[in-house]
Write a protein that holds these residues in place. Structure first.
Motif, PDB file in Angstrom:
ATOM      1  N   SER A 118     -10.612  -0.050   8.392  1.00  0.00           N
ATOM      2  CA  SER A 118     -10.513  -1.147   9.356  1.00  0.00           C
ATOM      3  C   SER A 118      -9.308  -2.046   9.145  1.00  0.00           C
ATOM      4  CB  SER A 118     -11.781  -2.022   9.288  1.00  0.00           C
ATOM      5  OG  SER A 118     -12.942  -1.276   9.557  1.00  0.00           O
ATOM      6  N   ILE A 119      -8.937  -2.287   7.896  1.00  0.00           N
ATOM      7  CA  ILE A 119      -7.865  -3.239   7.592  1.00  0.00           C
ATOM      8  C   ILE A 119      -6.721  -2.497   6.925  1.00  0.00           C
ATOM      9  CG2 ILE A 119      -7.239  -5.319   6.310  1.00  0.00           C
ATOM     10  CD1 ILE A 119     -10.102  -6.263   6.577  1.00  0.00           C
ATOM     11  N   PRO A 120      -5.550  -2.484   7.534  1.00  0.00           N
ATOM     12  CA  PRO A 120      -4.448  -1.688   6.981  1.00  0.00           C
ATOM     13  C   PRO A 120      -3.800  -2.335   5.760  1.00  0.00           C
ATOM     14  CG  PRO A 120      -3.708  -2.860   8.934  1.00  0.00           C
ATOM     15  CD  PRO A 120      -5.197  -3.108   8.822  1.00  0.00           C
TER      16      PRO A 120
ATOM     17  N   ARG B  78      -4.567  -8.949  10.911  1.00  0.00           N
ATOM     18  CA  ARG B  78      -3.455  -8.310  10.247  1.00  0.00           C
ATOM     19  C   ARG B  78      -3.961  -7.556   9.024  1.00  0.00           C
ATOM     20  NH1 ARG B  78       1.817 -10.043  11.431  1.00  0.00           N
ATOM     21  NH2 ARG B  78       2.314  -8.373   9.973  1.00  0.00           N
ATOM     22  N   GLY B  79      -3.022  -6.984   8.265  1.00  0.00           N
ATOM     23  CA  GLY B  79      -3.361  -6.372   6.990  1.00  0.00           C
ATOM     24  C   GLY B  79      -2.645  -7.115   5.878  1.00  0.00           C
ATOM     25  N   GLY B  80      -2.408  -6.429   4.770  1.00  0.00           N
ATOM     26  CA  GLY B  80      -1.723  -7.043   3.645  1.00  0.00           C
ATOM     27  C   GLY B  80      -1.529  -6.020   2.544  1.00  0.00           C
ATOM     28  N   TYR B  81      -1.125  -6.518   1.363  1.00  0.00           N
ATOM     29  CA  TYR B  81      -1.024  -5.602   0.229  1.00  0.00           C
ATOM     30  C   TYR B  81      -1.964  -6.065  -0.868  1.00  0.00           C
ATOM     31  CZ  TYR B  81       2.522  -8.242  -2.630  1.00  0.00           C
ATOM     32  OH  TYR B  81       3.204  -9.132  -3.419  1.00  0.00           O
ATOM     33  N   CYS B  82      -1.921  -5.417  -2.042  1.00  0.00           N
ATOM     34  CA  CYS B  82      -3.023  -5.536  -2.994  1.00  0.00           C
ATOM     35  C   CYS B  82      -3.356  -6.964  -3.391  1.00  0.00           C
ATOM     36  CB  CYS B  82      -2.742  -4.693  -4.236  1.00  0.00           C
ATOM     37  SG  CYS B  82      -1.351  -5.262  -5.247  1.00  0.00           S
ATOM     38  N   TYR B  83      -2.335  -7.812  -3.567  1.00  0.00           N
ATOM     39  CA  TYR B  83      -2.595  -9.176  -4.021  1.00  0.00           C
ATOM     40  C   TYR B  83      -3.283  -9.999  -2.944  1.00  0.00           C
ATOM     41  CZ  TYR B  83       0.687  -7.474  -7.475  1.00  0.00           C
ATOM     42  OH  TYR B  83       1.307  -6.704  -8.431  1.00  0.00           O
TER      43      TYR B  83
ATOM     44  N   ASN C 107      -0.360   1.605   6.275  1.00  0.00           N
ATOM     45  CA  ASN C 107      -1.247   2.742   6.071  1.00  0.00           C
ATOM     46  C   ASN C 107      -2.664   2.341   6.438  1.00  0.00           C
ATOM     47  OD1 ASN C 107       0.316   4.989   4.579  1.00  0.00           O
ATOM     48  ND2 ASN C 107       0.846   3.159   3.423  1.00  0.00           N
ATOM     49  N   LEU C 108      -3.392   3.260   7.049  1.00  0.00           N
ATOM     50  CA  LEU C 108      -4.788   3.003   7.405  1.00  0.00           C
ATOM     51  C   LEU C 108      -5.561   4.310   7.350  1.00  0.00           C
ATOM     52  CD1 LEU C 108      -6.840   0.853   8.454  1.00  0.00           C
ATOM     53  CD2 LEU C 108      -6.274   1.657  10.770  1.00  0.00           C
ATOM     54  N   ARG C 109      -6.653   4.325   6.587  1.00  0.00           N
ATOM     55  CA  ARG C 109      -7.526   5.494   6.545  1.00  0.00           C
ATOM     56  C   ARG C 109      -8.251   5.618   7.883  1.00  0.00           C
ATOM     57  NH1 ARG C 109     -10.026   8.545   2.505  1.00  0.00           N
ATOM     58  NH2 ARG C 109      -9.211   7.190   0.868  1.00  0.00           N
TER      59      ARG C 109
ATOM     60  N   GLY D 190      -6.806  -2.057  -1.562  1.00  0.00           N
ATOM     61  CA  GLY D 190      -5.449  -2.533  -1.341  1.00  0.00           C
ATOM     62  C   GLY D 190      -4.369  -1.673  -1.952  1.00  0.00           C
ATOM     63  N   PHE D 191      -4.624  -0.382  -2.120  1.00  0.00           N
ATOM     64  CA  PHE D 191      -3.645   0.478  -2.772  1.00  0.00           C
ATOM     65  C   PHE D 191      -2.634   1.060  -1.789  1.00  0.00           C
ATOM     66  CE2 PHE D 191      -2.269   4.437  -4.996  1.00  0.00           C
ATOM     67  CZ  PHE D 191      -1.846   3.858  -6.180  1.00  0.00           C
ATOM     68  N   GLY D 192      -3.089   1.315  -0.566  1.00  0.00           N
ATOM     69  CA  GLY D 192      -2.185   1.889   0.414  1.00  0.00           C
ATOM     70  C   GLY D 192      -1.839   3.330   0.131  1.00  0.00           C
ATOM     71  N   GLY D 193      -2.737   4.052  -0.509  1.00  0.00           N
ATOM     72  CA  GLY D 193      -2.465   5.436  -0.874  1.00  0.00           C
ATOM     73  C   GLY D 193      -3.733   6.145  -1.288  1.00  0.00           C
ATOM     74  N   PRO D 194      -3.609   7.236  -2.046  1.00  0.00           N
ATOM     75  CA  PRO D 194      -4.730   8.150  -2.277  1.00  0.00           C
ATOM     76  C   PRO D 194      -5.703   7.720  -3.367  1.00  0.00           C
ATOM     77  CG  PRO D 194      -2.767   8.997  -3.332  1.00  0.00           C
ATOM     78  CD  PRO D 194      -2.345   7.757  -2.596  1.00  0.00           C
TER      79      PRO D 194
END
Length: 273
Positions: free
Chosen positions: A42-44, A73-78, A224-226, A131-135
């Motif tokens: 849901s949240i990129p 919006r989305g964000g990154y890990c922090y 990135n979004l699953r 919040g990893f944006g990857g696998p």
């Protein structure tokens, strides 16, 4: 008494609606797993505002809530893992932050550069990350040395490195790999995380360093979004869509195409468009 760092009831409800979930009946691992999966779908993970930014992202909880929950919006890990941790606390989970480093199969290790979450359930801790944006796994991971866990068809193993550090390894699937990782099928470490106690303030300097020129979050436009059967991704001027085992890449030739792709696949437009 409200737990320190918890959302108000209306804030928690708004967050749950943002990820399409109802309030869980209890703070169980099954409930945690559903929240993690729903969040990742849901949240990129996105660094659109950070690209060529002059200041580090504002980590004030109120600002991050407004950006991610209110503005969609989305964000990154922090941002993402800090906010999700607060949601978990609001729902009765015993959650705390942890220091991590992204590895992604590299031989040379990067410095600590990521924020994860440890959640205590039934007298033990599990690792969770939105919040990893990857696998990384789309559910929580048990801290059991050498144990393989199959999560929605993906295989992960947790390995104890020493008294404080753990690693999560993933089995890639060559051309069938969800993330399209090139090369033969193999096992590779995706992330390492530390059990030491830390606080929100410990991530301020990491947030600052990760948003500087020369860092990929600053120098590239990333999203990135699953999805239920794959993922959506943007790297600079290329859109990648993975669905039903097939991957397509589409160039984004100008700012209008870039903004349209963000809106279509990630649910928001860049500020000012």
């Amino acid at each position: 008494m409200k737990n320190k760092g918890a959302f108000t009831a209306p804030q928690a409800q708004a967050y749950l609606e943002r990820i399409g979930c109802t309030r869980p009946a209890g703070a169980t691992q099954g409930a945690l797993d559903e929240l993690v999966y729903a969040h990742q779908c849901s949240i990129p993970f996105e660094t659109i505002d950070m690209h060529q930014c002059t200041e580090a992202p504002d980590l004030d909880p109120g600002h991050v809530f407004d950006k991610i929950v209110t503005q969609h919006r989305g964000g990154y890990c922090y941002e993402l893992n800090a906010l999700f941790e607060r949601l978990l606390v609001s729902l009765g989970f015993a959650a705390r932050p942890c220091l991590c480093r992204a590895v992604c199969g590299q031989i040379e290790k990067d410095p600590i550069n990521h924020r994860g979450i440890l959640v205590a359930i039934d007298g033990r801790e599990v690792f969770a990350d939105v919040g990893f944006g990857g696998p990384l796994p789309c559910a929580s991971v048990n801290l059991s040395n050498g144990q393989e866990q199959v999560i929605r068809g993906e295989r992960f193993t947790t390995n104890k490195l020493d008294d404080y550090w753990w690693a999560i390894d993933r089995v890639t699937q060559a051309k069938k790999d969800l993330y399209g990782i090139e090369g033969p099928s193999r096992t590779q470490t995706e992330i390492e995380f530390c059990l030491a106690t830390v606080t929100d303030k410990d991530f301020d300097s990491l947030n600052l360093s990760c948003s500087q020129p020369g860092m990929e979050f600053h120098d590239h436009r990333i999203a990135n979004l699953r999805t239920k059967d794959g993922y959506y991704g943007i790297w600079d001027d290329t859109l990648t869509v993975r669905a039903n085992g097939e991957r397509t890449r589409t160039p984004l030739p100008d700012e209008a195409a870039f903004a349209d792709a963000l809106e279509t696949y990630f649910g928001f437009r860049p500020y000012g468009t």
